[in-house]
Design a protein around this motif. Structure first.
Motif, PDB file in Angstrom:
ATOM      1  N   ASN A  89       0.827  -1.206   0.000  1.00  0.00           N
ATOM      2  CA  ASN A  89       0.000   0.000   0.000  1.00  0.00           C
ATOM      3  C   ASN A  89       0.863   1.259   0.000  1.00  0.00           C
ATOM      4  OD1 ASN A  89      -2.574  -1.444   0.315  1.00  0.00           O
ATOM      5  ND2 ASN A  89      -1.840  -1.904   2.378  1.00  0.00           N
ATOM      6  N   TRP A  90       0.383   2.274  -0.719  1.00  0.00           N
ATOM      7  CA  TRP A  90       1.013   3.581  -0.669  1.00  0.00           C
ATOM      8  C   TRP A  90       0.490   4.331   0.548  1.00  0.00           C
ATOM      9  CZ3 TRP A  90       5.078   4.369  -3.564  1.00  0.00           C
ATOM     10  CH2 TRP A  90       5.200   3.697  -4.786  1.00  0.00           C
ATOM     11  N   VAL A  91       1.384   4.674   1.461  1.00  0.00           N
ATOM     12  CA  VAL A  91       1.011   5.377   2.689  1.00  0.00           C
ATOM     13  C   VAL A  91       1.504   6.821   2.582  1.00  0.00           C
ATOM     14  CG1 VAL A  91       1.301   5.469   5.180  1.00  0.00           C
ATOM     15  CG2 VAL A  91       1.155   3.254   4.025  1.00  0.00           C
ATOM     16  N   GLN A  92       0.587   7.766   2.805  1.00  0.00           N
ATOM     17  CA  GLN A  92       0.964   9.172   2.668  1.00  0.00           C
ATOM     18  C   GLN A  92       1.877   9.616   3.801  1.00  0.00           C
ATOM     19  OE1 GLN A  92      -2.265  11.845   1.815  1.00  0.00           O
ATOM     20  NE2 GLN A  92      -0.978  13.667   1.907  1.00  0.00           N
ATOM     21  N   VAL A  93       2.857  10.440   3.432  1.00  0.00           N
ATOM     22  CA  VAL A  93       3.845  10.981   4.370  1.00  0.00           C
ATOM     23  C   VAL A  93       3.618  12.485   4.482  1.00  0.00           C
ATOM     24  CG1 VAL A  93       6.301  11.264   4.842  1.00  0.00           C
ATOM     25  CG2 VAL A  93       5.485   9.192   3.681  1.00  0.00           C
ATOM     26  N   PRO A  94       3.609  13.050   5.669  1.00  0.00           N
ATOM     27  CA  PRO A  94       3.416  14.503   5.800  1.00  0.00           C
ATOM     28  C   PRO A  94       4.468  15.282   5.027  1.00  0.00           C
ATOM     29  CG  PRO A  94       3.167  13.438   7.931  1.00  0.00           C
ATOM     30  CD  PRO A  94       3.672  12.385   6.986  1.00  0.00           C
ATOM     31  N   GLY A  95       4.048  16.368   4.405  1.00  0.00           N
ATOM     32  CA  GLY A  95       4.957  17.195   3.635  1.00  0.00           C
ATOM     33  C   GLY A  95       4.566  17.263   2.172  1.00  0.00           C
ATOM     34  N   LEU A  96       5.237  18.133   1.426  1.00  0.00           N
ATOM     35  CA  LEU A  96       4.985  18.307  -0.002  1.00  0.00           C
ATOM     36  C   LEU A  96       6.318  18.376  -0.743  1.00  0.00           C
ATOM     37  CD1 LEU A  96       2.209  21.078   0.157  1.00  0.00           C
ATOM     38  CD2 LEU A  96       1.859  18.656  -0.391  1.00  0.00           C
ATOM     39  N   LEU A  97       6.472  17.577  -1.784  1.00  0.00           N
ATOM     40  CA  LEU A  97       7.669  17.596  -2.618  1.00  0.00           C
ATOM     41  C   LEU A  97       7.265  17.377  -4.069  1.00  0.00           C
ATOM     42  CD1 LEU A  97      10.147  15.352  -0.550  1.00  0.00           C
ATOM     43  CD2 LEU A  97      10.201  17.846  -0.726  1.00  0.00           C
ATOM     44  N   LYS A  98       8.065  17.895  -4.997  1.00  0.00           N
ATOM     45  CA  LYS A  98       7.819  17.630  -6.427  1.00  0.00           C
ATOM     46  C   LYS A  98       8.752  16.553  -6.961  1.00  0.00           C
ATOM     47  CE  LYS A  98      10.855  21.321  -8.175  1.00  0.00           C
ATOM     48  NZ  LYS A  98      10.926  22.567  -8.982  1.00  0.00           N
ATOM     49  N   GLN A  99       9.837  16.268  -6.226  1.00  0.00           N
ATOM     50  CA  GLN A  99      10.793  15.225  -6.613  1.00  0.00           C
ATOM     51  C   GLN A  99      11.406  14.652  -5.349  1.00  0.00           C
ATOM     52  OE1 GLN A  99      14.629  16.074  -6.710  1.00  0.00           O
ATOM     53  NE2 GLN A  99      14.961  13.866  -6.880  1.00  0.00           N
ATOM     54  N   VAL A 100      11.567  13.321  -5.318  1.00  0.00           N
ATOM     55  CA  VAL A 100      12.065  12.656  -4.121  1.00  0.00           C
ATOM     56  C   VAL A 100      13.086  11.609  -4.537  1.00  0.00           C
ATOM     57  CG1 VAL A 100      10.250  10.881  -4.096  1.00  0.00           C
ATOM     58  CG2 VAL A 100      11.321  11.592  -1.945  1.00  0.00           C
ATOM     59  N   ASP A 101      14.046  11.344  -3.644  1.00  0.00           N
ATOM     60  CA  ASP A 101      15.113  10.404  -3.972  1.00  0.00           C
ATOM     61  C   ASP A 101      15.388   9.489  -2.777  1.00  0.00           C
ATOM     62  OD1 ASP A 101      17.457   9.839  -5.997  1.00  0.00           O
ATOM     63  OD2 ASP A 101      18.359   9.880  -4.008  1.00  0.00           O
ATOM     64  N   ALA A 102      15.430   8.161  -3.072  1.00  0.00           N
ATOM     65  CA  ALA A 102      15.645   7.159  -2.020  1.00  0.00           C
ATOM     66  C   ALA A 102      17.034   6.554  -2.070  1.00  0.00           C
ATOM     67  CB  ALA A 102      14.590   6.047  -2.152  1.00  0.00           C
ATOM     68  N   GLY A 103      17.957   7.201  -2.783  1.00  0.00           N
ATOM     69  CA  GLY A 103      19.274   6.618  -2.988  1.00  0.00           C
ATOM     70  C   GLY A 103      20.263   6.804  -1.865  1.00  0.00           C
ATOM     71  N   GLY A 104      19.934   7.644  -0.885  1.00  0.00           N
ATOM     72  CA  GLY A 104      20.844   7.840   0.236  1.00  0.00           C
ATOM     73  C   GLY A 104      20.901   6.614   1.122  1.00  0.00           C
ATOM     74  N   ASP A 105      21.793   6.627   2.099  1.00  0.00           N
ATOM     75  CA  ASP A 105      21.964   5.496   3.015  1.00  0.00           C
ATOM     76  C   ASP A 105      20.781   5.432   3.978  1.00  0.00           C
ATOM     77  OD1 ASP A 105      22.798   3.419   4.593  1.00  0.00           O
ATOM     78  OD2 ASP A 105      24.609   4.395   5.328  1.00  0.00           O
ATOM     79  N   GLN A 106      19.633   4.998   3.439  1.00  0.00           N
ATOM     80  CA  GLN A 106      18.387   4.853   4.187  1.00  0.00           C
ATOM     81  C   GLN A 106      17.843   6.187   4.693  1.00  0.00           C
ATOM     82  OE1 GLN A 106      19.423   1.675   7.023  1.00  0.00           O
ATOM     83  NE2 GLN A 106      18.274   0.274   5.722  1.00  0.00           N
ATOM     84  N   PHE A 107      18.175   7.274   3.997  1.00  0.00           N
ATOM     85  CA  PHE A 107      17.495   8.542   4.261  1.00  0.00           C
ATOM     86  C   PHE A 107      16.908   9.037   2.940  1.00  0.00           C
ATOM     87  CE2 PHE A 107      21.828   9.887   3.250  1.00  0.00           C
ATOM     88  CZ  PHE A 107      21.634  10.943   2.368  1.00  0.00           C
ATOM     89  N   ILE A 108      15.906   9.885   3.043  1.00  0.00           N
ATOM     90  CA  ILE A 108      15.192  10.408   1.883  1.00  0.00           C
ATOM     91  C   ILE A 108      15.583  11.862   1.652  1.00  0.00           C
ATOM     92  CG2 ILE A 108      12.879  11.228   1.230  1.00  0.00           C
ATOM     93  CD1 ILE A 108      13.215   8.427   0.445  1.00  0.00           C
ATOM     94  N   SER A 109      15.634  12.271   0.401  1.00  0.00           N
ATOM     95  CA  SER A 109      15.897  13.667   0.078  1.00  0.00           C
ATOM     96  C   SER A 109      14.986  14.095  -1.071  1.00  0.00           C
ATOM     97  CB  SER A 109      17.367  13.863  -0.307  1.00  0.00           C
ATOM     98  OG  SER A 109      17.717  12.990  -1.367  1.00  0.00           O
ATOM     99  N   GLY A 110      14.843  15.395  -1.260  1.00  0.00           N
ATOM    100  CA  GLY A 110      14.001  15.869  -2.345  1.00  0.00           C
ATOM    101  C   GLY A 110      13.881  17.375  -2.362  1.00  0.00           C
TER     102      GLY A 110
END
Length: 256
Positions: A89-110
């Motif tokens: 399931n897709w679970v919504q995460v608080p916040g707003l972004l137009k681009q997101v990246d999961a390539g960090g060492d288990q951290f998210i950026s965008g």
């Protein structure tokens, strides 16, 4: 000319992409992301797909940008809502972004709609399960239209197509411990692989690879133009495969 010099010249020529083999893959996508052995993408109609057994399998939901990496599978919708794939399931995460990246060492950026840059520490990224999970986004100084992270640092481009790298980025300190370093060149998008490799696309659709990157030299040395990719708008690299989205949404798999 010495034998050693000949060997070095041959090595350099092979490193400029002569050994790259590209093939067209069925389907059409506007954006693609590869990481940790998985490939995800979205179509022009925001349909979500993953490559399973050599076949594109559609997932429920609608996203305009999707990413997969050590942080899991994340995406953003056309109204800039953020989602994480938890189970099926897709679970919504608080916040707003137009681009997101999961390539960090288990951290998210965008980046968000006004080009502000953010990251979410590993403890909150991996542990996010849904409503009630804390999401203290860390703001990063600067303005970018695209931001991507890997094991040796994070790379981004701004609306003027300038390229920047941020070093000293860690799971518990995704802000980094240095300022932005300007890198020569112009790109409109850039992606960092989970092995630290860096690829990007410029305003006329040319694809480039950053050479000389290592833990000791996270900025690398120079750019190599990859003519085999053709005119493109999006790229992503994982496990020896450079996935390329052409300007007409055709998909290419280039073995590096």
């Amino acid at each position: 000319m010495s034998v050693r010099l000949v060997i070095l010249l041959v090595h350099c020529l092979l490193g400029t992409g002569l050994a790259m083999q590209c093939k067209e893959v069925s389907g059409r996508l506007k954006q693609i992301d590869a990481g940790v052995g998985q490939v995800f993408g979205v179509s022009e109609n925001d349909e979500i797909y993953t490559l399973y057994g050599g076949t594109w399998t559609r997932l429920p939901g609608a996203l305009m940008h999707v990413t997969v990496g050590p942080s899991g599978v994340w995406g953003v919708s056309s109204n800039n809502n953020i989602y994480k794939l938890v189970g099926a399931n897709w679970v919504q995460v608080p916040g707003l972004l137009k681009q997101v990246d999961a390539g960090g060492d288990q951290f998210i950026s965008g980046v968000n709609m006004v080009d502000d840059v953010f990251c979410l520490l590993r403890e909150h990224t991996v542990g996010y399960k849904g409503v009630g999970s804390p999401t203290p986004w860390t703001g990063i100084p600067g303005k970018l239209i695209y931001y991507s992270c890997g094991p040796n640092g994070c790379w981004g481009v701004n609306k003027s197509h300038e390229i920047f790298v941020r070093k000293g980025v860690f799971p518990a300190a995704c802000l980094g411990n240095t300022d932005w370093q300007l890198v020569a060149g112009k790109l409109v998008m850039i992606e960092v692989g989970t092995d630290g490799s860096v690829y990007g696309v410029n305003a006329v659709g040319d694809v480039f690879r950053r050479d000389g990157i290592s833990a000791c030299e996270p900025v690398g040395t120079d750019w190599t133009f990859l003519s085999e990719c053709g005119k493109s708008k999006h790229v992503s690299f994982d496990l020896g495969h450079l996935w390329v989205i052409a300007v007409d949404d055709r998909i290419r798999d280039c073995v590096v």
